[in-house]
Enzyme design. Structure first.
Site, PDB file in Angstrom:
ATOM      1  N   ARG A   1       0.842  -1.214   0.000  1.00  0.00           N
ATOM      2  CA  ARG A   1       0.000   0.000   0.000  1.00  0.00           C
ATOM      3  C   ARG A   1       0.868   1.252   0.000  1.00  0.00           C
ATOM      4  NH1 ARG A   1      -4.921   0.529  -1.429  1.00  0.00           N
ATOM      5  NH2 ARG A   1      -5.619  -1.177  -0.087  1.00  0.00           N
TER       6      ARG A   1
ATOM      7  N   GLN B   1      -8.522  -7.706  -7.858  1.00  0.00           N
ATOM      8  CA  GLN B   1      -8.707  -6.310  -8.279  1.00  0.00           C
ATOM      9  C   GLN B   1      -7.371  -5.804  -8.832  1.00  0.00           C
ATOM     10  OE1 GLN B   1     -10.991  -3.426  -7.532  1.00  0.00           O
ATOM     11  NE2 GLN B   1      -9.747  -1.986  -6.383  1.00  0.00           N
TER      12      GLN B   1
ATOM     13  N   ARG C   1       1.001  -6.583  -9.624  1.00  0.00           N
ATOM     14  CA  ARG C   1       1.447  -5.977  -8.365  1.00  0.00           C
ATOM     15  C   ARG C   1       1.691  -6.997  -7.256  1.00  0.00           C
ATOM     16  NH1 ARG C   1      -3.677  -2.715  -5.635  1.00  0.00           N
ATOM     17  NH2 ARG C   1      -5.247  -4.335  -5.850  1.00  0.00           N
TER      18      ARG C   1
ATOM     19  N   HIS D   1      -0.050   3.330 -10.524  1.00  0.00           N
ATOM     20  CA  HIS D   1      -1.015   3.772  -9.497  1.00  0.00           C
ATOM     21  C   HIS D   1      -0.308   4.605  -8.420  1.00  0.00           C
ATOM     22  CE1 HIS D   1      -4.057   3.474  -6.374  1.00  0.00           C
ATOM     23  NE2 HIS D   1      -4.766   2.551  -6.990  1.00  0.00           N
TER      24      HIS D   1
ATOM     25  N   ASP E   1     -13.028   9.264  -6.299  1.00  0.00           N
ATOM     26  CA  ASP E   1     -12.619   8.081  -7.074  1.00  0.00           C
ATOM     27  C   ASP E   1     -13.111   8.299  -8.510  1.00  0.00           C
ATOM     28  OD1 ASP E   1     -11.801   5.647  -7.975  1.00  0.00           O
ATOM     29  OD2 ASP E   1     -12.879   4.456  -6.479  1.00  0.00           O
TER      30      ASP E   1
ATOM     31  N   GLU F   1      -3.157   8.562 -11.118  1.00  0.00           N
ATOM     32  CA  GLU F   1      -2.706   7.346 -11.799  1.00  0.00           C
ATOM     33  C   GLU F   1      -2.662   7.551 -13.313  1.00  0.00           C
ATOM     34  OE1 GLU F   1      -5.184   4.099 -10.341  1.00  0.00           O
ATOM     35  OE2 GLU F   1      -5.661   5.344  -8.619  1.00  0.00           O
TER      36      GLU F   1
HETATM   37  C1  BG6 Z   1      -8.163   3.104  -7.493  1.00  0.00           C
HETATM   38  C2  BG6 Z   1      -9.602   2.734  -7.779  1.00  0.00           C
HETATM   39  O1  BG6 Z   1      -7.444   3.034  -8.697  1.00  0.00           O
HETATM   40  O2  BG6 Z   1      -7.588   2.175  -6.581  1.00  0.00           O
HETATM   41  C3  BG6 Z   1     -10.375   2.683  -6.459  1.00  0.00           C
HETATM   42  O3  BG6 Z   1     -10.186   3.689  -8.657  1.00  0.00           O
HETATM   43  C4  BG6 Z   1      -9.687   1.730  -5.487  1.00  0.00           C
HETATM   44  O4  BG6 Z   1     -11.713   2.277  -6.707  1.00  0.00           O
HETATM   45  C5  BG6 Z   1      -8.227   2.160  -5.321  1.00  0.00           C
HETATM   46  O5  BG6 Z   1     -10.372   1.772  -4.242  1.00  0.00           O
HETATM   47  C6  BG6 Z   1      -7.421   1.247  -4.391  1.00  0.00           C
HETATM   48  O6  BG6 Z   1      -7.514  -0.071  -4.813  1.00  0.00           O
HETATM   49  P1  BG6 Z   1      -6.830  -1.245  -4.003  1.00  0.00           P
HETATM   50  O7  BG6 Z   1      -7.214  -2.516  -4.691  1.00  0.00           O
HETATM   51  O8  BG6 Z   1      -5.353  -0.999  -4.037  1.00  0.00           O
HETATM   52  O9  BG6 Z   1      -7.368  -1.151  -2.590  1.00  0.00           O
END
Ligand code: BG6
Length: 304
Positions: free
Chosen positions: A75, A96, A101, A171, A215, A279
């Site tokens: 993170r 997701q 990553r 990101h 977002d 991003e």
């Molecule tokens: C962003 C998305 O790119 O990443 C958000 O638009 C998302 O919807 C955020 O919450 C973080 O994503 P993650 O999977 O790293 O918690």
């Protein structure tokens, strides 16, 4: 692990500039220090966790609660999102933001450049694990150049026999003094998908201010990229971060604000105040179709 670090140093270390070491939770980390800047990169995710030009404050935000685990994304810093952005289009059980990553990348080269900057090149190829998630042959190359600017180039190449479609993003989490005291330039007049309001399409009527959860996926932002005018003005740290981009027509702006921050185990409750994600993306319709042998490069230069 000690053997892996030793072997990496024997093959790729650069005297006084680049060393491999054991990072958090035993994961291999690259430490780069030159006369222009310092940076840190984890092979897990090909993830840049720090960038700091000499004499400046850190440019990237890292969560103090980040988990350094094989199956989790780190993170903060710059997660590499690929081959899809956001939830998988059809199968919600797939991870997701894709799998790049959370995979361990391979070092392919390191270089001391004549201008004093240092380059690290990483690669990721398809394996049975990636085929189970996404049935395509590929080679991803990540070039990270650390100087007064941080230059990141992610090149995807179709090494298979049929066309594939891939999205993604760099990101980036940026460190700010107080998110309520910044504004983001370069997106005025652009249309965006508001992911917090039923994906409604809206138009940006001012600079972007962050005063609540945000977002958004801005589209048709390729010209803001090439002119390099996407910038964060930080009234607290008295600095401006600029982002120049290529190979991207979409830009995501994200801040989780209070409730979402609290819901994330790897994010401090008040951490949303010191960060914003901008991003450089290939999101929604901005995905790329690559025929066998074709490549696409998504790149971003970050500077102060
Ligand atoms: C962003 C998305 O790119 O990443 C958000 O638009 C998302 O919807 C955020 O919450 C973080 O994503 P993650 O999977 O790293 O918690």
């Amino acid at each position: 692990m000690a053997n892996q670090i030793e072997a990496l140093n024997a093959q790729f270390a650069l005297a006084d500039q680049l060393r491999f070491q054991t990072g958090e939770n035993g994961l291999p980390r690259v430490q780069i220090t030159n006369r222009l800047a310092t940076a840190e990169v984890y092979l897990h995710g090909g993830h840049i966790t720090a960038f700091q030009p000499q004499g400046s404050e850190p440019v990237l935000w890292m969560s103090p609660l980040a988990q350094f685990q094989h199956d989790k994304a780190i993170r903060g810093g710059v997660p590499i999102i690929w081959p899809w952005f956001g939830p998988h289009a059809i199968d919600k059980h797939k991870p997701q933001h894709g799998f790049a990553r959370t995979m361990e990348w391979r070092v392919s080269a390191t270089k001391a450049l004549p201008d004093g900057s240092t380059q690290l090149q990483l690669q990721l190829n398809d394996t049975p694990v990636t085929h189970a998630l996404w049935p395509h042959a590929f080679e991803l190359s990540l070039s990270i150049t650390v100087g007064t600017e941080l230059n990141i180039e992610l090149t995807s190449r179709n090494t298979g026999e049929k066309t594939f479609t891939a999205g993604g993003a760099l990101h980036s989490y940026f460190a700010v003094g107080d998110v309520r005291k910044i504004h983001i330039d370069g997106l005025l007049g652009r249309h965006y998908i508001d992911q917090l309001d039923g994906n409604r399409i809206k138009q940006q009527s001012d600079a972007v201010y962050i005063r609540e959860e945000v977002d958004r996926i801005y589209f048709d932002t390729e010209d803001t990229c090439t002119e390099g005018i996407c910038a964060i003005f930080d009234a607290q740290l008295l600095r401006q971060i600029y982002i120049k981009r290529n190979g991207s027509h979409s830009t995501v702006v994200w801040n989780p604000w209070k409730d979402k921050a609290r819901a994330m185990t790897d994010f401090p409750d008040d951490g949303y105040q010191q960060m914003v994600c901008i991003e450089t993306a290939n999101a929604v319709d901005d995905v790329r179709h690559l025929a066998p042998g074709e490549t696409h490069t998504l790149s971003q230069i970050i500077g102060l």
